[in-house]
Design a protein around this motif. Structure first.
Motif, PDB file in Angstrom:
ATOM      1  N   LEU A 111       1.726  -3.834   2.860  1.00  0.00           N
ATOM      2  CA  LEU A 111       0.353  -3.761   3.379  1.00  0.00           C
ATOM      3  C   LEU A 111       0.042  -2.371   3.928  1.00  0.00           C
ATOM      4  N   ASP A 112       1.025  -1.715   4.524  1.00  0.00           N
ATOM      5  CA  ASP A 112       0.812  -0.346   5.012  1.00  0.00           C
ATOM      6  C   ASP A 112       0.529   0.603   3.848  1.00  0.00           C
ATOM      7  N   THR A 113       1.101   0.322   2.685  1.00  0.00           N
ATOM      8  CA  THR A 113       0.898   1.178   1.521  1.00  0.00           C
ATOM      9  C   THR A 113      -0.476   0.955   0.901  1.00  0.00           C
ATOM     10  N   VAL A 114      -0.872  -0.315   0.730  1.00  0.00           N
ATOM     11  CA  VAL A 114      -2.140  -0.578   0.037  1.00  0.00           C
ATOM     12  C   VAL A 114      -3.347  -0.425   0.950  1.00  0.00           C
ATOM     13  N   ARG A 115      -3.163  -0.641   2.272  1.00  0.00           N
ATOM     14  CA  ARG A 115      -4.261  -0.457   3.242  1.00  0.00           C
ATOM     15  C   ARG A 115      -5.515  -1.218   2.820  1.00  0.00           C
ATOM     16  N   ALA A 116      -5.338  -2.467   2.496  1.00  0.00           N
ATOM     17  CA  ALA A 116      -6.445  -3.277   1.989  1.00  0.00           C
ATOM     18  C   ALA A 116      -7.286  -3.820   3.142  1.00  0.00           C
ATOM     19  N   PRO A 117      -8.601  -3.966   2.920  1.00  0.00           N
ATOM     20  CA  PRO A 117      -9.463  -4.492   3.983  1.00  0.00           C
ATOM     21  C   PRO A 117      -9.355  -5.998   4.176  1.00  0.00           C
ATOM     22  N   VAL A 118      -8.858  -6.723   3.167  1.00  0.00           N
ATOM     23  CA  VAL A 118      -8.721  -8.175   3.285  1.00  0.00           C
ATOM     24  C   VAL A 118      -7.368  -8.607   2.721  1.00  0.00           C
ATOM     25  N   ILE A 119      -6.962  -9.797   3.087  1.00  0.00           N
ATOM     26  CA  ILE A 119      -5.812 -10.444   2.477  1.00  0.00           C
ATOM     27  C   ILE A 119      -6.202 -11.894   2.208  1.00  0.00           C
ATOM     28  N   ILE A 120      -5.897 -12.379   1.023  1.00  0.00           N
ATOM     29  CA  ILE A 120      -6.180 -13.773   0.684  1.00  0.00           C
ATOM     30  C   ILE A 120      -4.907 -14.577   0.860  1.00  0.00           C
ATOM     31  N   ILE A 148      -8.419 -11.962   7.129  1.00  0.00           N
ATOM     32  CA  ILE A 148      -7.747 -13.041   6.410  1.00  0.00           C
ATOM     33  C   ILE A 148      -8.792 -13.961   5.799  1.00  0.00           C
ATOM     34  N   LEU A 149      -8.703 -14.119   4.484  1.00  0.00           N
ATOM     35  CA  LEU A 149      -9.590 -15.022   3.767  1.00  0.00           C
ATOM     36  C   LEU A 149      -8.767 -16.172   3.199  1.00  0.00           C
ATOM     37  N   LEU A 150      -9.250 -17.396   3.362  1.00  0.00           N
ATOM     38  CA  LEU A 150      -8.539 -18.561   2.855  1.00  0.00           C
ATOM     39  C   LEU A 150      -9.068 -18.935   1.477  1.00  0.00           C
ATOM     40  N   ILE A 151      -8.148 -19.134   0.534  1.00  0.00           N
ATOM     41  CA  ILE A 151      -8.562 -19.486  -0.816  1.00  0.00           C
ATOM     42  C   ILE A 151      -9.323 -20.800  -0.834  1.00  0.00           C
ATOM     43  N   ASN A 179       0.087 -20.686   4.503  1.00  0.00           N
ATOM     44  CA  ASN A 179       0.669 -19.381   4.833  1.00  0.00           C
ATOM     45  C   ASN A 179      -0.204 -18.562   5.772  1.00  0.00           C
ATOM     46  N   GLN A 180      -1.184 -19.207   6.377  1.00  0.00           N
ATOM     47  CA  GLN A 180      -2.118 -18.502   7.263  1.00  0.00           C
ATOM     48  C   GLN A 180      -1.394 -17.910   8.470  1.00  0.00           C
ATOM     49  N   ALA A 181      -0.412 -18.624   8.996  1.00  0.00           N
ATOM     50  CA  ALA A 181       0.307 -18.130  10.172  1.00  0.00           C
ATOM     51  C   ALA A 181       1.091 -16.856   9.844  1.00  0.00           C
ATOM     52  N   ILE A 182       1.690 -16.796   8.647  1.00  0.00           N
ATOM     53  CA  ILE A 182       2.404 -15.581   8.241  1.00  0.00           C
ATOM     54  C   ILE A 182       1.429 -14.413   8.150  1.00  0.00           C
ATOM     55  N   ALA A 183       0.282 -14.653   7.514  1.00  0.00           N
ATOM     56  CA  ALA A 183      -0.715 -13.590   7.374  1.00  0.00           C
ATOM     57  C   ALA A 183      -1.158 -13.073   8.736  1.00  0.00           C
ATOM     58  N   SER A 230     -16.336 -18.317  -8.263  1.00  0.00           N
ATOM     59  CA  SER A 230     -16.735 -18.562  -6.873  1.00  0.00           C
ATOM     60  C   SER A 230     -16.013 -17.599  -5.936  1.00  0.00           C
ATOM     61  N   ALA A 231     -14.689 -17.493  -6.109  1.00  0.00           N
ATOM     62  CA  ALA A 231     -13.918 -16.583  -5.262  1.00  0.00           C
ATOM     63  C   ALA A 231     -14.358 -15.138  -5.472  1.00  0.00           C
ATOM     64  N   GLY A 232     -14.613 -14.774  -6.732  1.00  0.00           N
ATOM     65  CA  GLY A 232     -15.032 -13.409  -7.042  1.00  0.00           C
ATOM     66  C   GLY A 232     -16.372 -13.060  -6.436  1.00  0.00           C
ATOM     67  N   THR A 233     -17.297 -14.004  -6.434  1.00  0.00           N
ATOM     68  CA  THR A 233     -18.614 -13.752  -5.838  1.00  0.00           C
ATOM     69  C   THR A 233     -18.481 -13.469  -4.350  1.00  0.00           C
ATOM     70  N   ALA A 234     -17.651 -14.255  -3.658  1.00  0.00           N
ATOM     71  CA  ALA A 234     -17.461 -14.044  -2.225  1.00  0.00           C
ATOM     72  C   ALA A 234     -16.787 -12.697  -1.955  1.00  0.00           C
ATOM     73  N   LEU A 235     -15.814 -12.334  -2.775  1.00  0.00           N
ATOM     74  CA  LEU A 235     -15.122 -11.063  -2.579  1.00  0.00           C
ATOM     75  C   LEU A 235     -16.025  -9.878  -2.883  1.00  0.00           C
ATOM     76  N   ALA A 236     -16.855 -10.019  -3.913  1.00  0.00           N
ATOM     77  CA  ALA A 236     -17.728  -8.908  -4.310  1.00  0.00           C
ATOM     78  C   ALA A 236     -18.717  -8.539  -3.208  1.00  0.00           C
TER      79      ALA A 236
END
Length: 506
Positions: free
Chosen positions: A94-103, A121-124, A108-112, A39-45
């Protein structure tokens, strides 16, 4: 086999309802782990291209593993982020990986959200509830190879920026079956996970469970400061297998936890990360007379471990515990200062490693990759990558390797590899500090820092604690009028170490 998900699918098909993972919030079976990851993979794909890094900011547990495998289902690779790390360090990653999303999760949503400029920000919790599309995921996987990245773990870097070690599916698939087979890990085992998921010791826990169908029990982090409760936990869950950092084992024995209660279900204790003190090893072996004890060695860059040594109870190992001999499918050898291979005993050289376990390199750091992953100097006929560990060792008369220290200023402390230069760079970037030198007392396993400048040590330490994780914080931080120098004008580290030891003894 070319993808780690094939192991998960095989285990879920064979024992779908068996408990896969237990954490503080509950448990999940193998079928649930697989289905939720789909399910998570389908949403990420739908959002990401294959081979994209996916940072995952969560406490270790069932949902974190669903996020890991969800990223892999989408053809991507996961980057574990420990919420306990300082936010400044998380931003560097995060500056190194430069990812478009974070799960992340709601906890921990406030930290993100504070990690600006943050990716989406995507919530599991939301991803698990998405419909899955196995056919779409199968099409993605058909285009992947075993050389594609599986995960990226960040270690200390001498430039002041953490290094992201990228490991492929191939490397884990080459290592884990041998690891489980060598040490007899089976479906009936209960693996007690100690290591954080951003530390490569946990890779052995996670994938040994996936390979064999053993149950993975996530031990709450807080219990490692409460030995009695920790021992109660191990006994209650009937833990059979411990793959722990040396520092975790020593914490239990130093605080006399084994005098309180014996976890007599434990059948194997595998340890790594630092040199195991003989006194602590004896306490564990006396408490668990029927358990196997194994010393493991290997940096993150070679996929967990490359050598192992089974400890013989009748052998006191007065010369120190050997690192042992190579795992199957790993080439481990010593090179001298002229890059000639050492074969005779008692001659010290640098440990070098070749084979299927080698990392793809450091993420977004081609110069560092080229420096550490090099062509085998004795092979001029074809490409043969090796990893130069920077660790020094010698052979004994039986062909076992023995650790002899470091070539540079990288150390092992509390189970983590640390570049002393990284701490020094962080200190000198703080207000009121101009110079800094860190030394490590291997005898006491204590990290000490000296600095020059105007800042008071207490104020400087407070700033430092917001920049570095706990395992990188020096035990002492002392201000000097000036740094002691050697005859050639370099900082005299030996003198600083002598000062630290003298003051500790006072």
């Amino acid at each position: 086999m070319k993808n780690i998900l094939e192991l998960l699918e095989a285990t879920a098909a064979r024992i779908p309802d068996k408990t896969a993972v237990i954490d503080e919030n509950g448990a999940c079976c193998w079928q649930e782990l697989l289905q939720n990851s789909e399910s998570a993979g389908t949403a990420l794909a739908a959002r990401l291209s294959p081979c994209t890094p996916v940072p995952i900011l969560m406490e270790k547990g069932c949902q974190a593993l669903i996020a890991f495998f969800g990223a892999v289902q989408a053809g991507c690779f996961y980057v574990p982020l420990n919420p306990a790390l300082p936010e400044a360090r998380l931003r560097k990653i995060l500056d190194t990986v430069r990812a478009p999303v974070i799960i992340t999760d709601r906890a921990n949503q406030a930290i993100a959200a504070r990690l600006a400029p943050a990716p989406d920000i995507l919530l599991i919790e939301d991803l698990i509830g998405m419909p899955s599309n196995p056919a779409a995921l199968a099409r993605i996987r058909a285009d992947l190879t075993d050389a594609d990245p599986l995960y990226c773990l960040f270690t200390s870097g001498s430039t002041g920026i953490p290094k992201g070690v990228v490991i492929s599916h191939r490397s884990v698939l080459a290592f884990i079956p041998d690891f489980a087979s060598l040490f007899g890990i089976r479906e009936h085992d209960v693996i007690g996970n100690q290591a954080p998921f951003d530390f490569d010791v946990s890779v052995k826990d996670i994938y040994a469970a996936v390979q064999t169908g053993a149950t993975l029990v996530i031990i709450p982090r807080r219990l490692f400061s409460q030995p009695a409760e920790l021992l109660d936990f191990l006994c209650r869950h009937r833990i059979t297998s411990l793959t722990w950092a040396v520092s975790a084992l020593c914490l239990v024995s130093a605080l006399h936890g084994l005098d309180y209660r014996t976890p007599d279900s434990v059948r194997r204790v595998l340890f790594s990360g630092e040199v195991m003190p003989p006194a602590h090893l004896r306490r564990w072996m006396q408490a668990l007379p029927h358990a196997d004890f194994v010393n493991l060695y290997g940096p993150t860059e070679i996929t967990c471990n490359c050598t192992y040594h089974r400890i013989e109870r009748e052998n006191e190992c007065t010369a120190g515990l050997p690192l042992g001999k190579a795992f199957p499918n790993a080439r481990v050898f010593l090179l001298d200062g002229a890059d000639q291979e050492i074969t005779q005993p008692d001659t010290v050289g640098e440990i070098c490693v070749g084979g299927a376990g080698l990392a793809l390199g450091y993420y977004n750091a081609p110069e560092q990759t080229a420096h550490a992953f090099v062509q085998h100097p004795a092979n001029a006929c074809y490409t043969e990558r090796i990893y130069r560990t920077g660790d020094l060792a010698r052979y004994d008369r039986n062909g076992n390797l023995h650790f002899c220290g470091r070539k540079d200023f990288q150390i092992k402390h509390m189970g983590h590899r640390i570049e002393l230069e990284e701490i020094e760079r962080v200190v000198t970037a703080l207000d009121g500090a101009s110079q800094c030198c860190c030394v490590f007392d291997e005898q006491k396993s204590r990290l000490h820092a000296f600095y020059t400048g105007t800042a008071e040590s207490a104020a400087l330490y407070e700033q430092l604690s917001r920049q570095l994780p706990v395992f990188m914080l020096p035990r002492t931080l002392e201000r000097l009028a000036q740094m002691p120098l050697t005859n050639n004008g370099k900082t005299d580290r030996r003198r600083l170490l002598a000062i630290a030891r003298r003051e500790a003894a006072a």
